[in-house]
Design an enzyme around this catalytic site. Sequence first.
Site, short mmCIF file in Angstrom:
data_model
loop_
_atom_site.label_atom_id
_atom_site.label_comp_id
_atom_site.label_asym_id
_atom_site.label_seq_id
_atom_site.Cartn_x
_atom_site.Cartn_y
_atom_site.Cartn_z
N SER A 34 0.86 -1.19 0.00
CA SER A 34 0.00 0.00 0.00
C SER A 34 0.90 1.23 0.00
O SER A 34 1.83 1.32 0.78
CB SER A 34 -0.86 0.04 1.26
OG SER A 34 -1.49 -1.19 1.46
N HIS A 65 -5.75 -3.04 -5.24
CA HIS A 65 -4.53 -3.72 -5.66
C HIS A 65 -4.72 -4.16 -7.11
O HIS A 65 -5.69 -4.85 -7.43
CB HIS A 65 -4.25 -4.95 -4.78
CG HIS A 65 -3.70 -4.59 -3.43
ND1 HIS A 65 -2.46 -5.01 -3.00
CD2 HIS A 65 -4.20 -3.84 -2.44
CE1 HIS A 65 -2.24 -4.53 -1.79
NE2 HIS A 65 -3.29 -3.82 -1.41
N HIS A 87 -2.26 -11.85 0.66
CA HIS A 87 -2.15 -11.90 2.11
C HIS A 87 -2.72 -13.20 2.64
O HIS A 87 -3.70 -13.71 2.11
CB HIS A 87 -2.92 -10.73 2.74
CG HIS A 87 -2.49 -9.38 2.30
ND1 HIS A 87 -2.99 -8.79 1.16
CD2 HIS A 87 -1.60 -8.51 2.82
CE1 HIS A 87 -2.41 -7.60 1.00
NE2 HIS A 87 -1.57 -7.41 2.00
N TYR A 89 -4.41 -13.49 5.24
CA TYR A 89 -5.78 -13.26 5.75
C TYR A 89 -6.84 -13.37 4.66
O TYR A 89 -8.03 -13.52 4.95
CB TYR A 89 -5.90 -11.92 6.49
CG TYR A 89 -5.72 -10.68 5.64
CD1 TYR A 89 -6.69 -10.26 4.73
CD2 TYR A 89 -4.58 -9.89 5.77
CE1 TYR A 89 -6.52 -9.13 3.95
CE2 TYR A 89 -4.40 -8.75 5.00
CZ TYR A 89 -5.37 -8.39 4.10
OH TYR A 89 -5.20 -7.27 3.33
N GLU A 90 -6.42 -13.28 3.41
CA GLU A 90 -7.39 -13.42 2.33
C GLU A 90 -7.81 -14.88 2.16
O GLU A 90 -8.76 -15.17 1.42
CB GLU A 90 -6.80 -12.91 1.02
CG GLU A 90 -6.58 -11.41 0.99
CD GLU A 90 -5.87 -10.96 -0.27
OE1 GLU A 90 -6.55 -10.76 -1.29
OE2 GLU A 90 -4.64 -10.82 -0.25
N ALA A 117 2.56 -1.40 4.36
CA ALA A 117 2.02 -0.43 5.31
C ALA A 117 2.00 -1.14 6.66
O ALA A 117 1.72 -2.33 6.73
CB ALA A 117 0.60 -0.06 4.91
N MET A 215 0.51 -7.28 8.41
CA MET A 215 -0.12 -8.55 8.05
C MET A 215 0.48 -9.16 6.78
O MET A 215 -0.19 -9.91 6.08
CB MET A 215 -1.63 -8.34 7.86
CG MET A 215 -2.33 -7.72 9.05
SD MET A 215 -4.04 -7.35 8.64
CE MET A 215 -4.51 -6.30 10.02
N SER A 216 1.72 -8.80 6.49
CA SER A 216 2.30 -9.31 5.23
C SER A 216 3.80 -9.50 5.41
O SER A 216 4.29 -9.68 6.52
CB SER A 216 2.02 -8.30 4.11
OG SER A 216 2.73 -7.10 4.32
N ASN A 239 -0.21 4.32 10.59
CA ASN A 239 -1.04 4.61 11.78
C ASN A 239 -0.25 4.15 12.98
O ASN A 239 0.65 3.32 12.84
CB ASN A 239 -2.36 3.83 11.70
CG ASN A 239 -2.11 2.33 11.59
OD1 ASN A 239 -1.71 1.84 10.52
ND2 ASN A 239 -2.30 1.61 12.68
N HIS A 251 -9.08 1.46 8.37
CA HIS A 251 -8.44 1.21 7.08
C HIS A 251 -8.33 2.53 6.30
O HIS A 251 -7.37 2.75 5.56
CB HIS A 251 -9.24 0.17 6.30
CG HIS A 251 -8.63 -0.20 4.98
ND1 HIS A 251 -7.36 -0.76 4.88
CD2 HIS A 251 -9.08 -0.09 3.70
CE1 HIS A 251 -7.08 -0.97 3.61
NE2 HIS A 251 -8.10 -0.57 2.88
N1 HPA Z 1 -1.80 -3.51 12.30
C1 HPA Z 1 -1.64 -4.48 11.39
N2 HPA Z 1 -1.46 -4.22 10.10
C2 HPA Z 1 -1.42 -2.94 9.71
C3 HPA Z 1 -1.58 -1.89 10.60
C4 HPA Z 1 -1.78 -2.20 11.98
O1 HPA Z 1 -1.93 -1.31 12.85
N3 HPA Z 1 -1.49 -0.73 9.88
C5 HPA Z 1 -1.29 -1.10 8.59
N4 HPA Z 1 -1.23 -2.44 8.47
#
Ligand code: HPA
Length: 276
Positions: A34, A65, A87, A89-90, A117, A215-216, A239, A251
Amino acid sequence: MLNEKEYNQKLAEARHYLGERLNTMPELGIILGSGLGGFAQLIESKVVIPYREIPHFPVSTVVGHAGQLVFGQVQGKRVVAMQGRFHYYEGYNMGEVTFPVRVMQVLGATGLIVTNAAGGINPSYRPGDLVLIKDHINFIGDNPLRGENLSSLGPRFPDLSEGYDLEWRQKALHMAREIGVHPQEGIYAAMSGPSYETPAEIRHLRAIGADLVGMSTVPEVIVANHGGMRVLGISCVTNMAAGILPQKLSHAEVMETAERIEKQFVRFVQTIVGVI
Ligand code: HPA
């Protein structure tokens, strides 16, 4: 779980398909997370191949994406960029998540730049910071090398004591100074997601030395190391992680920060490609 013969067969078919469409093979792979999608515009003499056309390639489900490989030249280097990653999680298994890195490896790439990200755990970080990953902690609960070893591609028990190449990190830091970017360095903890972490989980991660959470990245980095590729990892802190600030995560915030930093992030990676 990996089955060596089956996985090698799939890789061979993907490689054959791509080999017929390319004049030159990439030396460097780049995974555009991202906020780095715009990097693809810098690639010269482009050959764009959508994932859905490549045998056995998974297809991206995340909105925003693009889902394609972009081959070409950046700063005189032969690169292949992944626009859109897979990912865990997908719902993909680890073999699918890391299939593109294996394809890069069998096409001849010897290096990988991974971007993402991430949430900032280290309280000295700020949203918008770029962070050179110096190590990781795998909390996904799975490992892409589980199952039969792909013995033609790497060893059963690969060393990860320098999973993120020290010399490349030093070069990246040096170039950052030249272009007025001030990256942090940190340890990335990978969670499976897709829920963001709880404040208690973030306190735990902080206590064990993590600076970032996402998460990647970790599956791809494990596979690249297994395959003997040099790796550089860069996170964009989009963040602060859950509970670090008295506010909720969204998000939307992640995407907003990624967009705000995109120009700087793209420039940084472009510069690095020229020197590694
Ligand atoms: N946690 C997990 N994955 C993320 C975050 C987060 O705070 N920000 C961007 N990807």
